[in-house]
Design a protein around this motif. Structure first.
Motif, PDB file in Angstrom:
ATOM      1  N   ASN A   4       0.791  -1.229   0.000  1.00 31.61           N
ATOM      2  CA  ASN A   4       0.000   0.000   0.000  1.00 31.61           C
ATOM      3  C   ASN A   4       0.825   1.282   0.000  1.00 31.61           C
ATOM      4  O   ASN A   4       0.302   2.335   0.338  1.00 31.61           O
ATOM      5  CB  ASN A   4      -0.979   0.038   1.185  1.00 31.61           C
ATOM      6  CG  ASN A   4      -1.881  -1.168   1.187  1.00 31.61           C
ATOM      7  OD1 ASN A   4      -2.306  -1.624   0.130  1.00 31.61           O
ATOM      8  ND2 ASN A   4      -2.156  -1.702   2.368  1.00 31.61           N
ATOM      9  N   TYR A   5       2.110   1.208  -0.292  1.00 34.37           N
ATOM     10  CA  TYR A   5       2.894   2.438  -0.412  1.00 34.37           C
ATOM     11  C   TYR A   5       2.637   3.028  -1.792  1.00 34.37           C
ATOM     12  O   TYR A   5       2.975   2.429  -2.804  1.00 34.37           O
ATOM     13  CB  TYR A   5       4.394   2.165  -0.230  1.00 34.37           C
ATOM     14  CG  TYR A   5       4.818   1.936   1.204  1.00 34.37           C
ATOM     15  CD1 TYR A   5       3.904   2.048   2.256  1.00 34.37           C
ATOM     16  CD2 TYR A   5       6.124   1.626   1.507  1.00 34.37           C
ATOM     17  CE1 TYR A   5       4.295   1.841   3.565  1.00 34.37           C
ATOM     18  CE2 TYR A   5       6.531   1.421   2.821  1.00 34.37           C
ATOM     19  CZ  TYR A   5       5.611   1.527   3.836  1.00 34.37           C
ATOM     20  OH  TYR A   5       6.003   1.316   5.133  1.00 34.37           O
ATOM     21  N   GLN A   6       2.046   4.208  -1.801  1.00 37.41           N
ATOM     22  CA  GLN A   6       1.675   4.830  -3.072  1.00 37.41           C
ATOM     23  C   GLN A   6       2.904   5.473  -3.718  1.00 37.41           C
ATOM     24  O   GLN A   6       3.603   6.250  -3.070  1.00 37.41           O
ATOM     25  CB  GLN A   6       0.601   5.880  -2.792  1.00 37.41           C
ATOM     26  CG  GLN A   6       0.021   6.511  -4.041  1.00 37.41           C
ATOM     27  CD  GLN A   6      -1.052   7.546  -3.687  1.00 37.41           C
ATOM     28  OE1 GLN A   6      -1.485   7.643  -2.541  1.00 37.41           O
ATOM     29  NE2 GLN A   6      -1.452   8.325  -4.674  1.00 37.41           N
ATOM     30  N   VAL A   7       3.150   5.122  -4.967  1.00 39.56           N
ATOM     31  CA  VAL A   7       4.204   5.793  -5.731  1.00 39.56           C
ATOM     32  C   VAL A   7       3.615   6.123  -7.096  1.00 39.56           C
ATOM     33  O   VAL A   7       3.495   5.257  -7.957  1.00 39.56           O
ATOM     34  CB  VAL A   7       5.456   4.908  -5.902  1.00 39.56           C
ATOM     35  CG1 VAL A   7       6.506   5.648  -6.740  1.00 39.56           C
ATOM     36  CG2 VAL A   7       6.039   4.507  -4.570  1.00 39.56           C
ATOM     37  N   ASP A   8       3.208   7.348  -7.272  1.00 35.50           N
ATOM     38  CA  ASP A   8       2.672   7.761  -8.570  1.00 35.50           C
ATOM     39  C   ASP A   8       2.918   9.253  -8.759  1.00 35.50           C
ATOM     40  O   ASP A   8       3.658   9.870  -7.988  1.00 35.50           O
ATOM     41  CB  ASP A   8       1.189   7.384  -8.691  1.00 35.50           C
ATOM     42  CG  ASP A   8       0.337   8.027  -7.624  1.00 35.50           C
ATOM     43  OD1 ASP A   8       0.780   9.048  -7.033  1.00 35.50           O
ATOM     44  OD2 ASP A   8      -0.784   7.532  -7.357  1.00 35.50           O
ATOM     45  N   LYS A   9       2.272   9.814  -9.772  1.00 38.40           N
ATOM     46  CA  LYS A   9       2.493  11.222 -10.116  1.00 38.40           C
ATOM     47  C   LYS A   9       2.238  12.161  -8.928  1.00 38.40           C
ATOM     48  O   LYS A   9       2.898  13.166  -8.747  1.00 38.40           O
ATOM     49  CB  LYS A   9       1.542  11.563 -11.273  1.00 38.40           C
ATOM     50  CG  LYS A   9       1.664  12.952 -11.838  1.00 38.40           C
ATOM     51  CD  LYS A   9       0.952  13.039 -13.172  1.00 38.40           C
ATOM     52  CE  LYS A   9      -0.575  12.942 -13.038  1.00 38.40           C
ATOM     53  NZ  LYS A   9      -1.250  14.140 -12.526  1.00 38.40           N
ATOM     54  N   ASN A  10       1.247  11.790  -8.093  1.00 37.90           N
ATOM     55  CA  ASN A  10       0.844  12.704  -7.026  1.00 37.90           C
ATOM     56  C   ASN A  10       1.658  12.567  -5.754  1.00 37.90           C
ATOM     57  O   ASN A  10       1.785  13.518  -4.997  1.00 37.90           O
ATOM     58  CB  ASN A  10      -0.635  12.464  -6.694  1.00 37.90           C
ATOM     59  CG  ASN A  10      -1.506  12.625  -7.919  1.00 37.90           C
ATOM     60  OD1 ASN A  10      -1.291  13.543  -8.701  1.00 37.90           O
ATOM     61  ND2 ASN A  10      -2.458  11.729  -8.096  1.00 37.90           N
ATOM     62  N   SER A  11       2.160  11.380  -5.511  1.00 38.54           N
ATOM     63  CA  SER A  11       2.768  11.165  -4.205  1.00 38.54           C
ATOM     64  C   SER A  11       3.798  10.047  -4.266  1.00 38.54           C
ATOM     65  O   SER A  11       3.661   9.105  -5.054  1.00 38.54           O
ATOM     66  CB  SER A  11       1.638  10.804  -3.217  1.00 38.54           C
ATOM     67  OG  SER A  11       2.130  10.068  -2.139  1.00 38.54           O
ATOM     68  N   ASN A  12       4.840  10.161  -3.468  1.00 35.43           N
ATOM     69  CA  ASN A  12       5.847   9.102  -3.381  1.00 35.43           C
ATOM     70  C   ASN A  12       6.056   8.769  -1.916  1.00 35.43           C
ATOM     71  O   ASN A  12       6.725   9.484  -1.186  1.00 35.43           O
ATOM     72  CB  ASN A  12       7.166   9.545  -4.032  1.00 35.43           C
ATOM     73  CG  ASN A  12       8.183   8.423  -4.077  1.00 35.43           C
ATOM     74  OD1 ASN A  12       8.316   7.666  -3.131  1.00 35.43           O
ATOM     75  ND2 ASN A  12       8.895   8.315  -5.175  1.00 35.43           N
ATOM     76  N   ARG A  13       5.446   7.668  -1.508  1.00 34.24           N
ATOM     77  CA  ARG A  13       5.487   7.264  -0.105  1.00 34.24           C
ATOM     78  C   ARG A  13       6.919   6.975   0.352  1.00 34.24           C
ATOM     79  O   ARG A  13       7.270   7.264   1.499  1.00 34.24           O
ATOM     80  CB  ARG A  13       4.626   6.003   0.070  1.00 34.24           C
ATOM     81  CG  ARG A  13       4.492   5.530   1.480  1.00 34.24           C
ATOM     82  CD  ARG A  13       3.578   6.437   2.255  1.00 34.24           C
ATOM     83  NE  ARG A  13       3.445   5.985   3.633  1.00 34.24           N
ATOM     84  CZ  ARG A  13       2.672   6.577   4.524  1.00 34.24           C
ATOM     85  NH1 ARG A  13       1.966   7.639   4.189  1.00 34.24           N
ATOM     86  NH2 ARG A  13       2.603   6.119   5.741  1.00 34.24           N
ATOM     87  N   CYS A  14       7.721   6.425  -0.522  1.00 32.75           N
ATOM     88  CA  CYS A  14       9.088   6.058  -0.145  1.00 32.75           C
ATOM     89  C   CYS A  14       9.866   7.297   0.327  1.00 32.75           C
ATOM     90  O   CYS A  14      10.647   7.234   1.267  1.00 32.75           O
ATOM     91  CB  CYS A  14       9.824   5.417  -1.311  1.00 32.75           C
ATOM     92  SG  CYS A  14       8.881   4.148  -2.163  1.00 32.75           S
ATOM     93  N   LEU A  15       9.632   8.417  -0.343  1.00 31.95           N
ATOM     94  CA  LEU A  15      10.391   9.620  -0.020  1.00 31.95           C
ATOM     95  C   LEU A  15       9.967  10.218   1.314  1.00 31.95           C
ATOM     96  O   LEU A  15      10.704  11.021   1.900  1.00 31.95           O
ATOM     97  CB  LEU A  15      10.249  10.655  -1.143  1.00 31.95           C
ATOM     98  CG  LEU A  15      11.023  10.301  -2.416  1.00 31.95           C
ATOM     99  CD1 LEU A  15      10.787  11.337  -3.506  1.00 31.95           C
ATOM    100  CD2 LEU A  15      12.512  10.150  -2.127  1.00 31.95           C
ATOM    101  N   LEU A  16       8.806   9.807   1.814  1.00 31.82           N
ATOM    102  CA  LEU A  16       8.407  10.259   3.148  1.00 31.82           C
ATOM    103  C   LEU A  16       9.512   9.922   4.141  1.00 31.82           C
ATOM    104  O   LEU A  16       9.813  10.703   5.036  1.00 31.82           O
ATOM    105  CB  LEU A  16       7.100   9.562   3.566  1.00 31.82           C
ATOM    106  CG  LEU A  16       6.666   9.804   5.013  1.00 31.82           C
ATOM    107  CD1 LEU A  16       6.164  11.230   5.187  1.00 31.82           C
ATOM    108  CD2 LEU A  16       5.599   8.809   5.430  1.00 31.82           C
ATOM    109  N   CYS A  17      10.111   8.747   3.992  1.00 33.29           N
ATOM    110  CA  CYS A  17      11.156   8.309   4.917  1.00 33.29           C
ATOM    111  C   CYS A  17      12.550   8.442   4.328  1.00 33.29           C
ATOM    112  O   CYS A  17      13.509   8.682   5.047  1.00 33.29           O
ATOM    113  CB  CYS A  17      10.936   6.854   5.311  1.00 33.29           C
ATOM    114  SG  CYS A  17       9.354   6.544   6.092  1.00 33.29           S
TER     115      CYS A  17
END
Ligand code: HEC
Ligand code: HEC
Length: 186
Positions: free
Chosen positions: A105-118
């Motif tokens: 469920n880690y969203q990685v698309d045009k709108n958001s990159n969950r990985c970069l949160l951390c």
């Protein structure tokens, strides 16, 4: 008198009408026989073919795991994602490290990159995550950008989660340290 065409024509008419009558009779007997229509044939259950990799020379496609082309193997269980925070060794310096945690469920698309949160430089300390390395800020001309380079944005292009899946094909890869240590022994 030549009545050949007449005989041939008559024969043809008899044949065609016999065919039509037969067809109609067949249809109606099917409709009125009161028998339930035959069930469509059910696919036989998959034989539990043991998934033992055959010799590479006999394999059309390694993904078939040596199962003959006219047979269907029971698919192996889906691999489990390891979520242990234990890093695996990198086989060579520029290998993208495998991901030691699950990414469900880690969203990685045009709108958001969950990985970069951390993993972004700015947040890495908050989450105690290793920040993305400097290569992730470089464009294809080796210029350093202020933010992540578009070509490194979709993390899963290069980084994969660690699973307990067995290798599909044999692999004789040796890392450079092993190769160098062989040299010393000689
Ligand atoms: C909630 C914070 C968080 C998120 C979101 C997150 N990570 Fe991580 N990641 C970590 C932490 C913390 C580690 C250090 C090892 C550990 O504790 O699992 C790590 C380790 C890694 C490593 C191993 C680095 C190395 O040097 O071996 C990779 C690769 C990685 N993450 C990739 C990703 C990718 C790709 C995503 C998005 C799909 C992602 N991470 C999302 C926190 C996160
Ligand atoms: C084009 C392939 C590629 C993409 C896309 C990519 N990486 Fe990497 N990543 C690498 C490689 C190769 C390495 C190891 C060498 C290096 O640091 O450049 C690496 C290293 C890392 C490391 C370890 C850094 C360190 O200092 O050891 C982390 C963490 C990481 N990547 C996270 C991410 C995240 C998060 C994303 C998405 C925002 C991402 N990567 C996108 C190829 C990629």
């Amino acid at each position: 008198m030549n009545n050949k065409p007449l005989i041939v024509g008559g024969l043809l008419i008899v044949l065609v009408s016999a065919f039509v009558v037969g067809l109609i009779a067949g249809r109606t007997s099917e409709l009125h026989s009161g028998m339930p229509a035959p069930e469509p044939a059910q696919a036989p259950p998959l034989p539990a073919v043991a998934i033992v990799p055959g010799p590479a020379s006999q394999q059309i496609d390694a993904i078939r795991r040596g199962v003959p082309i006219d047979q269907e193997a029971a698919p192996p269980a889906m691999a489990r994602v390891e979520n242990t925070d234990i890093k695996r060794n990198r086989a060579y310096p520029m290998q993208p490290p495998t991901i030691p945690h699950s990414i469900d469920n880690y969203q990685v698309d045009k709108n958001s990159n969950r990985c970069l949160l951390c993993h972004s430089r700015a947040n890495a300390d908050k989450f105690q995550a290793p920040p993305i390395s400097v290569t992730h800020y470089m464009d294809r001309d080796d210029q350093f950008l202020a933010t992540i380079s578009p070509r490194r944005y979709f993390c899963n292009q290069c980084h994969v989660v660690q699973t307990d899946a067995k290798p599909l094909v044999e692999n004789g890869f040796q890392d450079i340290d092993t190769v160098l240590s062989h040299g010393k022994a000689n």
